[in-house]
Design a protein around this motif. Structure first.
Motif, PDB file in Angstrom:
ATOM      1  N   PRO A  20       0.918  -1.271  -0.056  1.00  0.00           N
ATOM      2  CA  PRO A  20       0.024  -0.302   0.244  1.00  0.00           C
ATOM      3  C   PRO A  20       0.851   1.415  -0.022  1.00  0.00           C
ATOM      4  CG  PRO A  20       0.005  -1.102   2.104  1.00  0.00           C
ATOM      5  CD  PRO A  20       0.544  -2.008   1.277  1.00  0.00           C
ATOM      6  N   THR A  21       0.228   2.328   0.161  1.00  0.00           N
ATOM      7  CA  THR A  21       0.849   3.749   0.073  1.00  0.00           C
ATOM      8  C   THR A  21       2.093   3.880   0.956  1.00  0.00           C
ATOM      9  OG1 THR A  21       0.680   6.109  -0.179  1.00  0.00           O
ATOM     10  CG2 THR A  21      -0.714   5.275   1.425  1.00  0.00           C
ATOM     11  N   GLY A  22       3.247   4.217   0.461  1.00  0.00           N
ATOM     12  CA  GLY A  22       4.412   4.412   1.350  1.00  0.00           C
ATOM     13  C   GLY A  22       5.613   3.589   0.893  1.00  0.00           C
ATOM     14  N   THR A  23       5.378   3.024  -0.227  1.00  0.00           N
ATOM     15  CA  THR A  23       6.511   2.150  -0.464  1.00  0.00           C
ATOM     16  C   THR A  23       7.603   3.010  -1.570  1.00  0.00           C
ATOM     17  OG1 THR A  23       5.269   1.347  -2.499  1.00  0.00           O
ATOM     18  CG2 THR A  23       4.864  -0.135  -0.559  1.00  0.00           C
ATOM     19  N   ASN A  24       8.724   2.501  -1.531  1.00  0.00           N
ATOM     20  CA  ASN A  24       9.638   2.772  -2.215  1.00  0.00           C
ATOM     21  C   ASN A  24       9.220   2.801  -3.840  1.00  0.00           C
ATOM     22  OD1 ASN A  24      11.595   3.806  -0.300  1.00  0.00           O
ATOM     23  ND2 ASN A  24      11.945   1.430  -0.179  1.00  0.00           N
ATOM     24  N   LEU A  25       8.585   1.786  -4.048  1.00  0.00           N
ATOM     25  CA  LEU A  25       8.165   1.781  -5.604  1.00  0.00           C
ATOM     26  C   LEU A  25       7.020   2.747  -5.866  1.00  0.00           C
ATOM     27  CD1 LEU A  25       8.323  -2.003  -6.023  1.00  0.00           C
ATOM     28  CD2 LEU A  25       9.457  -0.543  -7.113  1.00  0.00           C
ATOM     29  N   GLU A  26       6.152   3.197  -5.041  1.00  0.00           N
ATOM     30  CA  GLU A  26       5.208   4.047  -5.242  1.00  0.00           C
ATOM     31  C   GLU A  26       5.942   5.546  -5.481  1.00  0.00           C
ATOM     32  OE1 GLU A  26       1.349   6.279  -3.164  1.00  0.00           O
ATOM     33  OE2 GLU A  26       3.037   5.279  -1.940  1.00  0.00           O
ATOM     34  N   LYS A  27       7.098   5.960  -4.587  1.00  0.00           N
ATOM     35  CA  LYS A  27       7.746   7.028  -4.770  1.00  0.00           C
ATOM     36  C   LYS A  27       8.519   6.998  -6.249  1.00  0.00           C
ATOM     37  CE  LYS A  27      12.012   9.113  -3.100  1.00  0.00           C
ATOM     38  NZ  LYS A  27      12.912   9.246  -2.031  1.00  0.00           N
ATOM     39  N   ALA A  28       9.103   5.921  -6.464  1.00  0.00           N
ATOM     40  CA  ALA A  28       9.700   5.810  -7.808  1.00  0.00           C
ATOM     41  C   ALA A  28       9.011   6.043  -9.111  1.00  0.00           C
ATOM     42  CB  ALA A  28      10.319   4.718  -7.869  1.00  0.00           C
ATOM     43  N   ALA A  29       7.706   5.684  -8.839  1.00  0.00           N
ATOM     44  CA  ALA A  29       6.556   5.724 -10.043  1.00  0.00           C
ATOM     45  C   ALA A  29       6.212   7.281 -10.305  1.00  0.00           C
ATOM     46  CB  ALA A  29       5.361   4.593  -9.606  1.00  0.00           C
TER      47      ALA A  29
END
Length: 201
Positions: free
Chosen positions: A27-36
Motif C-alpha cells: 500500500p501507499t508509502g512504498t519505495n516503488l510508489e515514490k519511484a513511480a
C-alpha cells in the motif's frame, strides 16, 4: 559503447512517451510508489499510479497496449520471474537510480519488545539476528502489521512508519536504488522477433 547505449535509449523514447499508467507495489508509502510518481513527474506526464499487494498483481489489471507499465526494482526478489515469464507481453524499457525513502526499524510507541520483526524480503538482512523475522509483501504492509500488534517491530519506510504512528528504533537512511520499468505490449508491437531473448546477464 556509449553511442550504442544512447541510440538504444532514443529508440525506446516513442514507446515510453505512451506510458500513462504505472502498476507497482502498495500500500501507499512504498519505495516503488515514490519511484513511480518520480518517473511520471520527470517526464511531465499527468499519469496514474496503481498500487497492488504484489508487483505481479499488476499483470492481471494492466492493458498490454503500450500505455501501461509495471515498476519493479533491482532488489525485488522475483524480478527474474517478472522478466523471463513475461517476455511475450512485457519489455524492460527503462531504468533509473533514485534514493529510497529512509529505511527504518520501527515499533509501537507503547511496546518495547523486539522478539518478532516483520519485513519485506529485500531489506530483511538489516535486522538479521535481532529477532525472529517474518517476511511479508511490502515495507508498508510490514508497518501495518506491526501497528496492528501482530509483530513487535518492523522494517519499513519512514513515511509508512509515520503513517502508522510507529516509534523509530533505528534509521538506516536512504538507499540508492535501481528501478526498472516494464512496459506492457503485444507481440505485434515488437518486430524484433525475440532478438533479445538470448542476451540475459
Amino acid at each position: 559503447m556509449n553511442d550504442n547505449s544512447t541510440a538504444l535509449k532514443s529508440d525506446r523514447e516513442p514507446a515510453l512517451s505512451r506510458v500513462t499508467v504505472i502498476h507497482t507495489l502498495g500500500p501507499t508509502g512504498t519505495n516503488l510508489e515514490k519511484a513511480a510518481h518520480h518517473w511520471l513527474a520527470e517526464r511531465g506526464v499527468a499519469g496514474k499510479v496503481t498500487l497492488h499487494t504484489e508487483v505481479e498483481d499488476g499483470l492481471d489489471a494492466m492493458a498490454f497496449d503500450g500505455t501501461e507499465a509495471i515498476l519493479a526494482c533491482a532488489v525485488y526478489p522475483r524480478l527474474h520471474d517478472l522478466v523471463f515469464r513475461n517476455l511475450h507481453r512485457l519489455e524492460m524499457a527503462d531504468s533509473f537510480i533514485l534514493d529510497t525513502h529512509d529505511m527504518v526499524l520501527a515499533g509501537r510507541p507503547d511496546h518495547a519488545a523486539m522478539a518478532t520483526i516483520v519485513s519485506h524480503p529485500a531489506p530483511s538482512s538489516l535486522v538479521a539476528g535481532l529477532g525472529d523475522v517474518t517476511l511479508t509483501s511490502s515495507n508498508s504492509f510490514a508497518a501495518a502489521l506491526c501497528a496492528a500488534g501482530q509483530y513487535d517491530a518492523c522494517v519499513t519506510t519512514g513515511p509508512a512508519a509515520a503513517a502508522e504512528g510507529l516509534r523509530l528504533i533505528k534509521n538506516f537512511g536512504p538507499v540508492p536504488m535501481i528501478f526498472t520499468l516494464h512496459v506492457g505490449r503485444t507481440l505485434g508491437d515488437d518486430d524484433r522477433g525475440g532478438a533479445g531473448i538470448g542476451s540475459a546477464c
